[in-house]
Design a protein around this motif. Structure first.
Motif, PDB file in Angstrom:
ATOM      1  N   LEU A 189      25.507  51.553  41.797  1.00  0.00           N
ATOM      2  CA  LEU A 189      24.068  51.374  41.889  1.00  0.00           C
ATOM      3  C   LEU A 189      23.470  51.886  43.095  1.00  0.00           C
ATOM      4  O   LEU A 189      24.126  51.732  44.024  1.00  0.00           O
ATOM      5  N   VAL A 190      22.415  52.543  42.969  1.00  0.00           N
ATOM      6  CA  VAL A 190      22.133  53.438  44.023  1.00  0.00           C
ATOM      7  C   VAL A 190      20.579  53.237  44.437  1.00  0.00           C
ATOM      8  O   VAL A 190      19.846  52.963  43.493  1.00  0.00           O
ATOM      9  N   ASP A 191      20.100  52.712  45.672  1.00  0.00           N
ATOM     10  CA  ASP A 191      18.830  52.747  45.967  1.00  0.00           C
ATOM     11  C   ASP A 191      17.855  53.678  45.601  1.00  0.00           C
ATOM     12  O   ASP A 191      18.375  54.855  45.899  1.00  0.00           O
ATOM     13  N   ILE A 192      16.619  53.593  45.323  1.00  0.00           N
ATOM     14  CA  ILE A 192      15.733  54.478  45.287  1.00  0.00           C
ATOM     15  C   ILE A 192      15.235  55.053  46.490  1.00  0.00           C
ATOM     16  O   ILE A 192      14.869  54.373  47.394  1.00  0.00           O
ATOM     17  N   SER A 193      15.681  56.457  46.917  1.00  0.00           N
ATOM     18  CA  SER A 193      15.254  56.906  48.057  1.00  0.00           C
ATOM     19  C   SER A 193      15.262  58.321  48.320  1.00  0.00           C
ATOM     20  O   SER A 193      15.979  58.961  47.394  1.00  0.00           O
ATOM     21  N   LEU A 194      14.228  58.749  49.134  1.00  0.00           N
ATOM     22  CA  LEU A 194      14.371  60.564  49.245  1.00  0.00           C
ATOM     23  C   LEU A 194      15.639  61.059  49.904  1.00  0.00           C
ATOM     24  O   LEU A 194      15.992  62.097  49.317  1.00  0.00           O
ATOM     25  N   THR A 195      16.442  59.990  50.459  1.00  0.00           N
ATOM     26  CA  THR A 195      17.717  60.418  51.031  1.00  0.00           C
ATOM     27  C   THR A 195      18.627  59.577  50.414  1.00  0.00           C
ATOM     28  O   THR A 195      19.039  58.379  50.904  1.00  0.00           O
ATOM     29  N   PRO A 196      18.958  59.711  49.106  1.00  0.00           N
ATOM     30  CA  PRO A 196      19.868  58.603  48.318  1.00  0.00           C
ATOM     31  C   PRO A 196      21.321  58.558  48.945  1.00  0.00           C
ATOM     32  O   PRO A 196      21.759  59.668  49.663  1.00  0.00           O
TER      33      PRO A 196
END
Length: 266
Positions: A189-196
Protein backbone atom coordinates in the motif's frame (compact mmCIF):
# COMPACT_ATOMS: atom_id res chain seq x y z
CA UNK A 1 -24.55 1.19 6.51
CA UNK A 2 -23.37 4.73 7.25
CA UNK A 3 -19.78 3.49 7.64
CA UNK A 4 -19.90 1.76 4.25
CA UNK A 5 -21.36 4.90 2.64
CA UNK A 6 -18.48 6.89 4.09
CA UNK A 7 -15.95 4.53 2.51
CA UNK A 8 -17.70 4.78 -0.84
CA UNK A 9 -17.60 8.57 -0.54
CA UNK A 10 -13.83 8.35 0.03
CA UNK A 11 -13.37 6.20 -3.05
CA UNK A 12 -15.64 8.44 -5.11
CA UNK A 13 -13.70 11.55 -4.05
CA UNK A 14 -10.43 10.10 -5.35
CA UNK A 15 -12.07 8.81 -8.53
CA UNK A 16 -13.66 12.20 -9.17
CA UNK A 17 -10.38 14.04 -8.59
CA UNK A 18 -8.45 11.78 -10.99
CA UNK A 19 -11.17 12.02 -13.63
CA UNK A 20 -11.49 15.80 -13.39
CA UNK A 21 -7.73 16.32 -13.53
CA UNK A 22 -7.26 14.09 -16.56
CA UNK A 23 -10.35 15.46 -18.32
CA UNK A 24 -8.96 18.97 -17.86
CA UNK A 25 -5.65 17.95 -19.50
CA UNK A 26 -7.48 16.00 -22.24
CA UNK A 27 -9.79 18.92 -23.04
CA UNK A 28 -6.87 21.34 -23.39
CA UNK A 29 -5.28 18.93 -25.89
CA UNK A 30 -8.55 18.38 -27.80
CA UNK A 31 -9.11 22.12 -28.18
CA UNK A 32 -5.66 22.49 -29.71
CA UNK A 33 -6.59 19.95 -32.38
CA UNK A 34 -8.61 20.71 -35.50
CA UNK A 35 -10.55 17.48 -34.88
CA UNK A 36 -11.75 18.58 -31.45
CA UNK A 37 -12.97 15.73 -29.27
CA UNK A 38 -15.89 13.87 -27.67
CA UNK A 39 -16.28 12.95 -24.02
CA UNK A 40 -18.68 10.09 -23.21
CA UNK A 41 -19.92 9.93 -19.60
CA UNK A 42 -21.44 6.61 -18.54
CA UNK A 43 -21.26 7.15 -14.78
CA UNK A 44 -22.35 9.89 -12.42
CA UNK A 45 -19.78 12.57 -13.25
CA UNK A 46 -21.61 14.54 -15.96
CA UNK A 47 -21.94 17.64 -13.74
CA UNK A 48 -18.22 17.50 -12.98
CA UNK A 49 -17.47 17.28 -16.70
CA UNK A 50 -19.60 20.35 -17.37
CA UNK A 51 -17.62 22.30 -14.77
CA UNK A 52 -14.37 21.30 -16.50
CA UNK A 53 -15.69 22.32 -19.92
CA UNK A 54 -16.94 25.60 -18.46
CA UNK A 55 -13.33 26.53 -17.71
CA UNK A 56 -12.73 26.50 -21.48
CA UNK A 57 -15.88 28.47 -22.38
CA UNK A 58 -13.91 31.18 -24.21
CA UNK A 59 -12.62 28.58 -26.68
CA UNK A 60 -15.64 26.33 -27.22
CA UNK A 61 -17.27 28.40 -29.96
CA UNK A 62 -14.29 27.98 -32.28
CA UNK A 63 -13.71 24.25 -31.72
CA UNK A 64 -15.74 21.06 -31.84
CA UNK A 65 -16.21 19.62 -28.37
CA UNK A 66 -19.09 17.30 -27.54
CA UNK A 67 -20.41 15.73 -24.35
CA UNK A 68 -22.41 12.51 -24.67
CA UNK A 69 -24.30 11.43 -21.55
CA UNK A 70 -25.37 7.79 -21.45
CA UNK A 71 -28.42 6.74 -19.47
CA UNK A 72 -29.21 9.96 -17.60
CA UNK A 73 -30.47 13.50 -18.13
CA UNK A 74 -28.36 16.54 -18.93
CA UNK A 75 -27.47 18.49 -15.77
CA UNK A 76 -27.85 22.26 -15.57
CA UNK A 77 -24.95 24.50 -16.44
CA UNK A 78 -24.11 23.60 -20.04
CA UNK A 79 -21.62 26.22 -21.29
CA UNK A 80 -22.30 27.95 -24.60
CA UNK A 81 -20.57 26.33 -27.54
CA UNK A 82 -20.55 22.81 -26.06
CA UNK A 83 -22.52 20.21 -28.02
CA UNK A 84 -24.47 17.86 -25.72
CA UNK A 85 -26.58 14.82 -26.45
CA UNK A 86 -28.07 11.88 -24.54
CA UNK A 87 -27.66 8.27 -25.65
CA UNK A 88 -28.81 4.86 -24.44
CA UNK A 89 -25.85 2.73 -25.55
CA UNK A 90 -22.32 4.11 -26.07
CA UNK A 91 -21.55 1.41 -28.64
CA UNK A 92 -24.10 2.89 -31.08
CA UNK A 93 -22.52 6.35 -31.28
CA UNK A 94 -20.20 5.77 -34.23
CA UNK A 95 -17.69 8.28 -32.93
CA UNK A 96 -14.54 9.30 -34.78
CA UNK A 97 -11.62 11.49 -33.77
CA UNK A 98 -10.38 11.81 -30.18
CA UNK A 99 -12.82 10.20 -27.71
CA UNK A 100 -12.51 9.84 -23.95
CA UNK A 101 -15.07 7.54 -22.30
CA UNK A 102 -15.73 7.10 -18.58
CA UNK A 103 -17.30 3.75 -17.68
CA UNK A 104 -18.45 2.86 -14.17
CA UNK A 105 -19.26 -0.37 -12.40
CA UNK A 106 -18.62 -4.09 -13.08
CA UNK A 107 -20.90 -3.98 -16.11
CA UNK A 108 -18.32 -1.71 -17.77
CA UNK A 109 -15.86 -4.45 -18.76
CA UNK A 110 -17.66 -5.69 -21.91
CA UNK A 111 -17.79 -2.06 -23.12
CA UNK A 112 -14.06 -1.40 -22.84
CA UNK A 113 -13.00 -3.06 -26.09
CA UNK A 114 -15.60 -1.36 -28.36
CA UNK A 115 -15.12 2.05 -26.74
CA UNK A 116 -11.31 1.86 -26.94
CA UNK A 117 -11.38 0.76 -30.56
CA UNK A 118 -10.28 3.53 -32.92
CA UNK A 119 -7.39 5.94 -33.19
CA UNK A 120 -7.39 8.42 -30.32
CA UNK A 121 -10.04 6.51 -28.33
CA UNK A 122 -9.35 6.24 -24.59
CA UNK A 123 -11.31 4.74 -21.71
CA UNK A 124 -11.22 5.39 -17.96
CA UNK A 125 -13.00 2.76 -15.84
CA UNK A 126 -14.03 3.01 -12.18
CA UNK A 127 -15.28 -0.24 -10.65
CA UNK A 128 -15.09 -2.55 -7.64
CA UNK A 129 -11.72 -4.29 -7.42
CA UNK A 130 -11.62 -8.04 -7.86
CA UNK A 131 -11.89 -10.06 -11.02
CA UNK A 132 -11.42 -7.15 -13.38
CA UNK A 133 -9.62 -7.83 -16.69
CA UNK A 134 -5.90 -7.11 -16.79
CA UNK A 135 -5.87 -4.39 -19.41
CA UNK A 136 -4.53 -0.87 -19.53
CA UNK A 137 -3.00 0.85 -16.51
CA UNK A 138 -4.70 -0.37 -13.34
CA UNK A 139 -4.45 1.02 -9.81
CA UNK A 140 -6.47 -0.06 -6.80
CA UNK A 141 -7.85 2.47 -4.29
CA UNK A 142 -7.74 0.78 -0.90
CA UNK A 143 -9.60 1.99 2.21
CA UNK A 144 -8.32 1.45 5.74
CA UNK A 145 -10.50 -1.63 6.20
CA UNK A 146 -9.17 -3.19 2.98
CA UNK A 147 -12.19 -2.48 0.77
CA UNK A 148 -10.91 -1.57 -2.68
CA UNK A 149 -12.04 -0.13 -5.97
CA UNK A 150 -10.01 -0.02 -9.17
CA UNK A 151 -9.17 2.68 -11.69
CA UNK A 152 -8.21 1.44 -15.16
CA UNK A 153 -6.97 3.71 -17.95
CA UNK A 154 -6.82 2.31 -21.49
CA UNK A 155 -4.95 4.24 -24.19
CA UNK A 156 -2.63 3.57 -27.13
CA UNK A 157 -0.84 6.90 -26.60
CA UNK A 158 2.14 6.69 -24.21
CA UNK A 159 2.18 10.48 -23.85
CA UNK A 160 -1.41 10.43 -22.63
CA UNK A 161 -0.55 7.54 -20.31
CA UNK A 162 2.25 9.64 -18.83
CA UNK A 163 -0.20 12.52 -18.36
CA UNK A 164 -2.67 10.21 -16.62
CA UNK A 165 0.07 8.95 -14.28
CA UNK A 166 1.02 12.55 -13.43
CA UNK A 167 -2.58 13.40 -12.57
CA UNK A 168 -2.97 10.16 -10.62
CA UNK A 169 -0.25 11.16 -8.16
CA UNK A 170 -1.26 14.84 -8.08
CA UNK A 171 -4.69 14.26 -6.52
CA UNK A 172 -5.41 15.50 -3.01
CA UNK A 173 -4.21 13.19 -0.23
CA UNK A 174 -7.54 11.78 0.93
CA UNK A 175 -7.44 10.32 4.44
CA UNK A 176 -7.97 6.58 4.50
CA UNK A 177 -7.29 5.85 0.80
CA UNK A 178 -4.00 4.47 -0.50
CA UNK A 179 -2.89 3.07 -3.85
CA UNK A 180 -1.99 -0.55 -4.60
CA UNK A 181 -0.60 -2.06 -7.79
CA UNK A 182 -2.75 -5.09 -8.77
CA UNK A 183 0.40 -6.68 -10.23
CA UNK A 184 2.25 -6.45 -6.91
CA UNK A 185 2.22 -9.94 -5.35
CA UNK A 186 3.03 -8.43 -1.94
CA UNK A 187 0.08 -6.02 -2.07
CA UNK A 188 2.13 -3.00 -0.99
CA UNK A 189 0.00 0.00 0.00
CA UNK A 190 1.36 3.41 -1.01
CA UNK A 191 0.22 6.80 0.27
CA UNK A 192 -1.06 9.22 -2.37
CA UNK A 193 1.64 11.89 -2.77
CA UNK A 194 3.50 13.91 -5.39
CA UNK A 195 6.61 12.23 -3.95
CA UNK A 196 5.43 8.66 -3.36
CA UNK A 197 7.32 6.01 -1.45
CA UNK A 198 9.42 4.11 -4.04
CA UNK A 199 10.47 0.90 -2.28
CA UNK A 200 7.95 -1.19 -4.25
CA UNK A 201 9.17 0.34 -7.53
CA UNK A 202 12.80 -0.20 -6.55
CA UNK A 203 12.12 -3.91 -6.01
CA UNK A 204 10.32 -4.13 -9.36
CA UNK A 205 13.22 -2.46 -11.19
CA UNK A 206 15.78 -4.76 -9.57
CA UNK A 207 13.68 -7.75 -10.64
CA UNK A 208 13.47 -6.36 -14.18
CA UNK A 209 17.26 -5.88 -14.27
CA UNK A 210 17.72 -9.46 -13.11
CA UNK A 211 15.46 -10.59 -15.95
CA UNK A 212 16.97 -8.58 -18.78
CA UNK A 213 20.52 -7.76 -17.61
CA UNK A 214 22.16 -4.35 -17.97
CA UNK A 215 20.22 -1.73 -19.92
CA UNK A 216 19.83 2.05 -20.30
CA UNK A 217 17.82 3.87 -17.65
CA UNK A 218 15.43 5.01 -20.39
CA UNK A 219 14.29 1.42 -20.94
CA UNK A 220 13.52 1.06 -17.23
CA UNK A 221 11.61 4.35 -17.33
CA UNK A 222 9.47 2.91 -20.13
CA UNK A 223 8.97 -0.28 -18.11
CA UNK A 224 7.88 1.88 -15.17
CA UNK A 225 5.35 3.72 -17.33
CA UNK A 226 3.85 0.63 -18.93
CA UNK A 227 4.10 -2.01 -16.21
CA UNK A 228 3.69 -0.22 -12.85
CA UNK A 229 1.50 2.45 -11.26
CA UNK A 230 4.46 4.85 -11.11
CA UNK A 231 5.69 7.64 -13.40
CA UNK A 232 8.88 7.49 -15.54
CA UNK A 233 10.52 10.15 -13.36
CA UNK A 234 9.95 7.96 -10.31
CA UNK A 235 12.29 5.38 -11.85
CA UNK A 236 15.15 7.88 -11.59
CA UNK A 237 14.59 8.29 -7.86
CA UNK A 238 14.32 4.54 -7.26
CA UNK A 239 17.43 3.77 -9.31
CA UNK A 240 19.43 6.56 -7.67
CA UNK A 241 18.72 5.11 -4.22
CA UNK A 242 19.63 1.64 -5.49
CA UNK A 243 22.98 2.95 -6.76
CA UNK A 244 23.66 4.60 -3.40
CA UNK A 245 22.89 1.33 -1.62
CA UNK A 246 25.25 -0.59 -3.91
CA UNK A 247 22.44 -2.71 -5.34
CA UNK A 248 23.18 -1.76 -8.95
CA UNK A 249 26.14 -0.54 -11.00
CA UNK A 250 26.12 2.32 -13.47
CA UNK A 251 28.07 3.50 -16.52
CA UNK A 252 29.30 6.22 -16.46
CA UNK A 253 30.08 5.92 -12.75
CA UNK A 254 29.59 9.58 -11.87
CA UNK A 255 27.04 12.31 -12.53
CA UNK A 256 23.26 12.31 -12.45
CA UNK A 257 21.38 9.39 -13.91
CA UNK A 258 20.00 10.10 -17.38
CA UNK A 259 17.97 7.94 -19.80
CA UNK A 260 21.29 7.00 -21.50
CA UNK A 261 23.02 5.85 -18.31
CA UNK A 262 23.50 2.05 -18.40
CA UNK A 263 22.70 0.24 -15.16
CA UNK A 264 23.03 -3.39 -14.14
CA UNK A 265 23.35 -5.74 -11.19
CA UNK A 266 26.75 -6.07 -9.54
Amino acid sequence: MAERAGRLDQHAAVERDVLVRYLDAWTATALRSQRGGTYVECGGFAADALRVFGEFSDRLADHHLELVIVGSAVPAGVPAGLAVRVAEDPRDLGLTGPVLTHLDGPEAWPLVAPMARGKGHEVLITAPAGNHPEQGCSVELVAEDGEARVLVFVTADVKHLATFKSELWAVDEFAGIRYRDPRDAEGTLVDISLTPQLLRLRRALLAELARRGGCPVGELQRFTLLETIYRPEDALGALTSAVTAGEITRDPEKGRLTPRTVVGLP
